[in-house]
Write a protein that holds these residues in place. Structure first.
Motif, PDB file in Angstrom:
ATOM      1  N   TYR A  82       0.836  -1.202   0.000  1.00 42.24           N
ATOM      2  CA  TYR A  82       0.000   0.000   0.000  1.00 42.24           C
ATOM      3  C   TYR A  82       0.871   1.253   0.000  1.00 42.24           C
ATOM      4  CZ  TYR A  82      -3.456   3.436   1.556  1.00 42.24           C
ATOM      5  OH  TYR A  82      -4.267   4.544   1.648  1.00 42.24           O
ATOM      6  N   LYS A  83       1.950   1.232   0.771  1.00 47.35           N
ATOM      7  CA  LYS A  83       2.850   2.391   0.824  1.00 47.35           C
ATOM      8  C   LYS A  83       3.449   2.679  -0.564  1.00 47.35           C
ATOM      9  CE  LYS A  83       3.372   3.774   5.241  1.00 47.35           C
ATOM     10  NZ  LYS A  83       3.261   5.160   5.702  1.00 47.35           N
ATOM     11  N   LEU A  84       3.871   1.628  -1.244  1.00 45.86           N
ATOM     12  CA  LEU A  84       4.467   1.822  -2.566  1.00 45.86           C
ATOM     13  C   LEU A  84       3.432   2.372  -3.539  1.00 45.86           C
ATOM     14  CD1 LEU A  84       6.675  -1.399  -2.887  1.00 45.86           C
ATOM     15  CD2 LEU A  84       7.459   0.946  -2.517  1.00 45.86           C
ATOM     16  N   TRP A  85       2.206   1.861  -3.450  1.00 52.06           N
ATOM     17  CA  TRP A  85       1.165   2.323  -4.367  1.00 52.06           C
ATOM     18  C   TRP A  85       0.811   3.783  -4.106  1.00 52.06           C
ATOM     19  CZ3 TRP A  85      -0.698   1.747  -8.866  1.00 52.06           C
ATOM     20  CH2 TRP A  85      -1.974   2.192  -9.214  1.00 52.06           C
ATOM     21  N   THR A  86       0.738   4.177  -2.842  1.00 53.02           N
ATOM     22  CA  THR A  86       0.363   5.556  -2.532  1.00 53.02           C
ATOM     23  C   THR A  86       1.448   6.558  -2.922  1.00 53.02           C
ATOM     24  OG1 THR A  86       1.140   5.270  -0.235  1.00 53.02           O
ATOM     25  CG2 THR A  86      -1.204   4.923  -0.662  1.00 53.02           C
ATOM     26  N   LEU A  87       2.676   6.077  -3.167  1.00 50.47           N
ATOM     27  CA  LEU A  87       3.703   6.976  -3.689  1.00 50.47           C
ATOM     28  C   LEU A  87       3.312   7.524  -5.062  1.00 50.47           C
ATOM     29  CD1 LEU A  87       7.114   5.302  -2.767  1.00 50.47           C
ATOM     30  CD2 LEU A  87       6.257   7.512  -1.981  1.00 50.47           C
ATOM     31  N   LEU A  88       2.396   6.823  -5.734  1.00 46.91           N
ATOM     32  CA  LEU A  88       1.946   7.256  -7.058  1.00 46.91           C
ATOM     33  C   LEU A  88       0.770   8.219  -6.972  1.00 46.91           C
ATOM     34  CD1 LEU A  88       2.109   3.900  -9.077  1.00 46.91           C
ATOM     35  CD2 LEU A  88       3.937   5.494  -8.481  1.00 46.91           C
ATOM     36  N   THR A  89       0.414   8.649  -5.773  1.00 47.76           N
ATOM     37  CA  THR A  89      -0.722   9.555  -5.592  1.00 47.76           C
ATOM     38  C   THR A  89      -0.672  10.773  -6.518  1.00 47.76           C
ATOM     39  OG1 THR A  89      -0.986   8.889  -3.285  1.00 47.76           O
ATOM     40  CG2 THR A  89      -1.951  10.987  -3.926  1.00 47.76           C
ATOM     41  N   PRO A  90       0.476  11.432  -6.706  1.00 51.60           N
ATOM     42  CA  PRO A  90       0.487  12.615  -7.579  1.00 51.60           C
ATOM     43  C   PRO A  90       0.069  12.307  -9.015  1.00 51.60           C
ATOM     44  CG  PRO A  90       2.518  12.464  -6.312  1.00 51.60           C
ATOM     45  CD  PRO A  90       1.798  11.173  -6.135  1.00 51.60           C
ATOM     46  N   PHE A  91       0.286  11.070  -9.454  1.00 51.52           N
ATOM     47  CA  PHE A  91       0.006  10.701 -10.836  1.00 51.52           C
ATOM     48  C   PHE A  91      -1.308   9.932 -10.970  1.00 51.52           C
ATOM     49  CE2 PHE A  91       4.564  10.120  -9.764  1.00 51.52           C
ATOM     50  CZ  PHE A  91       5.070  11.235 -10.406  1.00 51.52           C
ATOM     51  N   MET A  92      -2.023   9.741  -9.881  1.00 53.26           N
ATOM     52  CA  MET A  92      -3.105   8.765  -9.832  1.00 53.26           C
ATOM     53  C   MET A  92      -4.411   9.270 -10.427  1.00 53.26           C
ATOM     54  SD  MET A  92      -4.092   6.507  -6.493  1.00 53.26           S
ATOM     55  CE  MET A  92      -2.368   6.000  -6.318  1.00 53.26           C
ATOM     56  N   THR A  93      -5.023   8.406 -11.240  1.00 51.04           N
ATOM     57  CA  THR A  93      -6.383   8.609 -11.729  1.00 51.04           C
ATOM     58  C   THR A  93      -7.171   7.336 -11.422  1.00 51.04           C
ATOM     59  OG1 THR A  93      -6.049   7.669 -13.942  1.00 51.04           O
ATOM     60  CG2 THR A  93      -5.451   9.979 -13.628  1.00 51.04           C
ATOM     61  N   THR A  94      -8.406   7.281 -11.895  1.00 50.26           N
ATOM     62  CA  THR A  94      -9.203   6.074 -11.686  1.00 50.26           C
ATOM     63  C   THR A  94      -8.829   4.972 -12.667  1.00 50.26           C
ATOM     64  OG1 THR A  94     -10.943   7.011 -13.091  1.00 50.26           O
ATOM     65  CG2 THR A  94     -11.150   7.358 -10.724  1.00 50.26           C
ATOM     66  N   MET A 152      11.519   9.832   5.374  1.00 54.17           N
ATOM     67  CA  MET A 152      11.535   9.255   6.726  1.00 54.17           C
ATOM     68  C   MET A 152      10.147   9.314   7.371  1.00 54.17           C
ATOM     69  SD  MET A 152      15.199  10.467   8.332  1.00 54.17           S
ATOM     70  CE  MET A 152      14.935  12.210   8.005  1.00 54.17           C
ATOM     71  N   VAL A 153       9.494  10.449   7.222  1.00 51.23           N
ATOM     72  CA  VAL A 153       8.148  10.587   7.795  1.00 51.23           C
ATOM     73  C   VAL A 153       7.175   9.642   7.113  1.00 51.23           C
ATOM     74  CG1 VAL A 153       6.222  12.174   8.137  1.00 51.23           C
ATOM     75  CG2 VAL A 153       8.559  12.964   8.493  1.00 51.23           C
ATOM     76  N   TYR A 154       7.325   9.501   5.796  1.00 52.03           N
ATOM     77  CA  TYR A 154       6.406   8.662   5.031  1.00 52.03           C
ATOM     78  C   TYR A 154       6.466   7.208   5.507  1.00 52.03           C
ATOM     79  CZ  TYR A 154       4.091   6.552   1.005  1.00 52.03           C
ATOM     80  OH  TYR A 154       3.240   5.853   0.211  1.00 52.03           O
ATOM     81  N   LEU A 155       7.658   6.718   5.777  1.00 49.31           N
ATOM     82  CA  LEU A 155       7.797   5.328   6.205  1.00 49.31           C
ATOM     83  C   LEU A 155       7.109   5.076   7.538  1.00 49.31           C
ATOM     84  CD1 LEU A 155      11.542   4.690   5.259  1.00 49.31           C
ATOM     85  CD2 LEU A 155       9.502   3.813   4.089  1.00 49.31           C
ATOM     86  N   MET A 156       7.072   6.094   8.403  1.00 49.18           N
ATOM     87  CA  MET A 156       6.491   5.924   9.736  1.00 49.18           C
ATOM     88  C   MET A 156       5.061   6.438   9.842  1.00 49.18           C
ATOM     89  SD  MET A 156       9.770   7.065  12.068  1.00 49.18           S
ATOM     90  CE  MET A 156       9.883   8.686  11.298  1.00 49.18           C
ATOM     91  N   ALA A 157       4.574   7.099   8.801  1.00 52.77           N
ATOM     92  CA  ALA A 157       3.277   7.766   8.892  1.00 52.77           C
ATOM     93  C   ALA A 157       2.136   6.762   8.896  1.00 52.77           C
ATOM     94  CB  ALA A 157       3.109   8.737   7.729  1.00 52.77           C
ATOM     95  N   PRO A 158       1.176   6.930   9.817  1.00 52.19           N
ATOM     96  CA  PRO A 158      -0.038   6.106   9.771  1.00 52.19           C
ATOM     97  C   PRO A 158      -0.972   6.640   8.698  1.00 52.19           C
ATOM     98  CG  PRO A 158      -0.199   7.691  11.549  1.00 52.19           C
ATOM     99  CD  PRO A 158       1.168   7.876  10.936  1.00 52.19           C
ATOM    100  N   ASP A 202      -0.556   9.311   4.767  1.00 53.54           N
ATOM    101  CA  ASP A 202       0.561   8.909   3.913  1.00 53.54           C
ATOM    102  C   ASP A 202       0.301   9.256   2.453  1.00 53.54           C
ATOM    103  OD1 ASP A 202      -1.491   7.086   3.959  1.00 53.54           O
ATOM    104  OD2 ASP A 202      -0.263   5.372   4.571  1.00 53.54           O
ATOM    105  N   VAL A 203      -0.955   9.204   2.033  1.00 53.12           N
ATOM    106  CA  VAL A 203      -1.300   9.576   0.663  1.00 53.12           C
ATOM    107  C   VAL A 203      -0.999  11.053   0.423  1.00 53.12           C
ATOM    108  CG1 VAL A 203      -3.199   9.766  -0.991  1.00 53.12           C
ATOM    109  CG2 VAL A 203      -3.042   7.771   0.507  1.00 53.12           C
ATOM    110  N   ARG A 204      -1.278  11.875   1.405  1.00 49.60           N
ATOM    111  CA  ARG A 204      -1.015  13.317   1.287  1.00 49.60           C
ATOM    112  C   ARG A 204       0.490  13.580   1.161  1.00 49.60           C
ATOM    113  NH1 ARG A 204      -5.789  16.184   3.901  1.00 49.60           N
ATOM    114  NH2 ARG A 204      -7.098  14.539   4.764  1.00 49.60           N
ATOM    115  N   LEU A 205       1.292  12.828   1.904  1.00 52.01           N
ATOM    116  CA  LEU A 205       2.744  13.017   1.828  1.00 52.01           C
ATOM    117  C   LEU A 205       3.269  12.696   0.429  1.00 52.01           C
ATOM    118  CD1 LEU A 205       3.776  11.448   5.264  1.00 52.01           C
ATOM    119  CD2 LEU A 205       3.685  13.879   4.673  1.00 52.01           C
ATOM    120  N   GLY A 206       2.713  11.664  -0.183  1.00 48.64           N
ATOM    121  CA  GLY A 206       3.119  11.331  -1.543  1.00 48.64           C
ATOM    122  C   GLY A 206       2.840  12.463  -2.515  1.00 48.64           C
TER     123      GLY A 206
END
Length: 533
Positions: free
Chosen positions: A264-276, A314-320, A330-334
């Motif tokens: 889930y963390k890896l997928w949310t890194l794509l938040t800036p590029f994400m569409t449906t 660092m924050v992203y790895l620990m963020a709930p 974590d999605v917002r951080l991405g």
């Protein structure tokens, strides 16, 4: 790769920030970007954006505090809380415009604010305008926008712009002016969104650390300079700290959600590029990252960007995923990471490379916008089906919202209904009944600690903020288990307390009707049941 203070590009290359003032060609490009990105907003009156109908309903109530029906259910409660930016704008704007026209104007603010912030930040740190920040239009329709976090996007754009002002003043040696500027800016950011303050602090703090590191490398760093910098930063963010401590949100211990899994963390890194659309999301990611990799040797980087990215990592790895009532942390951080790629980097290309890059990004922005436009046009059918069911609801009715069985939390038959791997997008759409039918809706965001509104005493036991639709199958159980009551307390005596049940996204074959319900209107997306008391 060079720092922002590096030499100009070599002869024969095109610096993508060739002028200190915007050229006519740059302005025309920016105008074209605005026009293209705005097209989907003209195609449907209520876009398929998760939280947008919920926010719009609240703005509508705030704009009409004297409404004889709505005032029985909801009351404005303005106070010292963050996240008020869109509420203030909405309460004023919806008094002057049609609700769905004003709502889309507010959506446009949240759509364009991050792009504008990136442009201003790039201009501030590099001293010149560039075409590269305009390429951030690629990220305009992103995962956060689809989730409807309007205050967050507004605060994010303002934070980038405000950080640019600080950096410019500090590089001119105007420390006192920078602090005075920040003392004014941070309360504005606080009232727009708390994340705006955090991003502002991150950007100016990273730039100050980079400046101190450069002084140390030159052998000029002193303890007095470190202390002075720390004091300046503390004063800069102190107004926001004081406001937070005085706000109701600060009360009580934080109860963060568990940290999400690696996938889930890896997928949310794509938040800036994400569409449906998963393929469009992945292609956008590949093109943006691939371009930066190819242009890397000629790319200048703002001194504080690497520090900011390191802190975010660092924050992203620990963020709930949730803390203090804030969801998708974590999605917002991405999203912040994605914007830094366009705000803090500045590629320099040959004329031919610049032309090719311009065509590629223009095509990418166009393709993403066309896809969004197509799905939003399809959304008209969903709205028509929902409104057909809601037309049977009388003003002041108490309506409970349920959903049909779903294969997974992000499964959807129609692409505009879900953001893959993140969330369904149709859970708040029925908030339109507050606006169009003046009915009571149990899921309205009306927590006085986070929104400038509260539910009246008569309707408070029928509300859950934040919350989501209940599973329709639960209504067949004679007694609701404790776990369900925690999720939706109003299930305890729903037959007596509500007038109707609106079932959204029902299965093709409707399940057996729970005792006490009578179907009134059925459509593929929405079925309305009357409750027989």
């Amino acid at each position: 790769m060079n720092s922002a203070a590096a030499d100009r590009p070599q002869e024969g290359q095109v610096d993508m920030s060739a002028q200190r003032g915007p050229s006519s060609r740059w302005l025309l490009t920016a105008l074209a970007l605005v026009v293209v990105l705005a097209i989907p907003l003209f195609l449907v009156d209520v876009p398929p954006i998760l939280d947008y109908p919920n926010h719009l309903a609240r703005y509508f109530v705030l704009a009409h505090p004297g409404d004889p029906v709505l005032s029985q259910m909801y009351l404005p409660r303005w106070g010292l809380i963050p996240n008020l930016g869109m509420d203030v704008l909405g309460a004023g704007l919806l008094r002057l415009t049609d609700v769905h026209v004003g709502g889309r104007i507010l959506l446009a603010f949240s759509l364009f604010a991050p792009v504008a912030g990136v442009v201003v930040f790039s201009r501030g740190v590099f001293g010149e305008f560039s075409y590269w920040p305009l390429a951030s239009g690629t990220l305009a329709f992103n995962g956060i926008f689809h989730l409807g976090f309007m205050n967050f996007l507004l605060g994010l754009g303002l934070a980038f712009a405000a950080a640019a002002g600080w950096i410019v003043l500090r590089r001119r040696g105007e420390a006192l002016a920078a602090v005075a500027y920040a003392v004014v800016a941070t309360p504005v950011l606080f009232f727009c969104h708390l994340f705006g303050v955090l991003v502002f602090a991150l950007l100016i703090g990273a730039d100050e650390i980079a400046r101190l590191a450069a002084s140390r490398h030159a052998g000029k760093l002193t303890a007095a300079e470190v202390t002075r910098t720390g004091i300046l930063l503390a004063i800069a963010i102190s107004p926001a700290v004081v406001l937070y401590l005085a706000a109701p949100l600060a009360a009580g211990a934080a109860a963060p959600a568990p940290i999400a899994g690696v996938g889930y963390k890896l997928w949310t890194l794509l938040t800036p590029f994400m569409t449906t659309n998963i393929s469009l999301t992945l292609w956008t990611t590949v093109i943006v990252i691939g371009f930066l990799a190819i242009a890397w040797r000629g790319t200048r980087v703002s001194p504080g960007v690497w520090i900011a990215l390191g802190i975010l990592a660092m924050v992203y790895l620990m963020a709930p995923s949730e803390i203090k009532g804030g969801t998708f942390v974590d999605v917002r951080l991405g999203m912040i990471v994605g914007l830094l790629f366009f705000a803090g980097f500045r590629p320099s290309l040959s004329p031919r490379q610049a032309l090719v890059a311009g065509v590629i990004f223009a095509t990418l922005i166009g393709a993403r916008t066309i896809y969004i436009a197509a799905t939003w046009i399809d959304h008209r059918q969903t709205l028509a089906e929902l409104r057909g069911a809601m037309a049977q609801i009388a003003p002041a009715s108490r309506v409970m919202i349920a959903h049909g069985p779903r294969a997974s939390g992000t499964y959807a038959e129609r692409p505009e209904w879900a953001l893959p791997g993140i969330s369904r997008l149709d859970g708040q759409l029925s908030a339109l009944m507050v606006i169009e039918q003046r009915a009571s809706w149990p899921l309205l965001f009306a927590d006085p600690a986070q929104q400038p509104m509260e539910v009246t005493a008569e309707f408070r036991s029928l509300s859950q903020s934040p919350g989501g639709p209940v599973d329709f199958a639960w209504l067949s159980d004679a007694d609701a288990p404790a776990a369900r009551l925690k999720q939706a307390p109003y299930l305890k005596s729903w037959r007596a307390d509500f007038d109707a049940v609106l079932l959204i996204d029902p299965p093709a074959l409707l399940p057996s009707t729970p005792e006490g319900l009578t179907p009134v209107h059925a459509a593929p997306f929405a079925v309305l049941y009357r409750i027989q008391h």
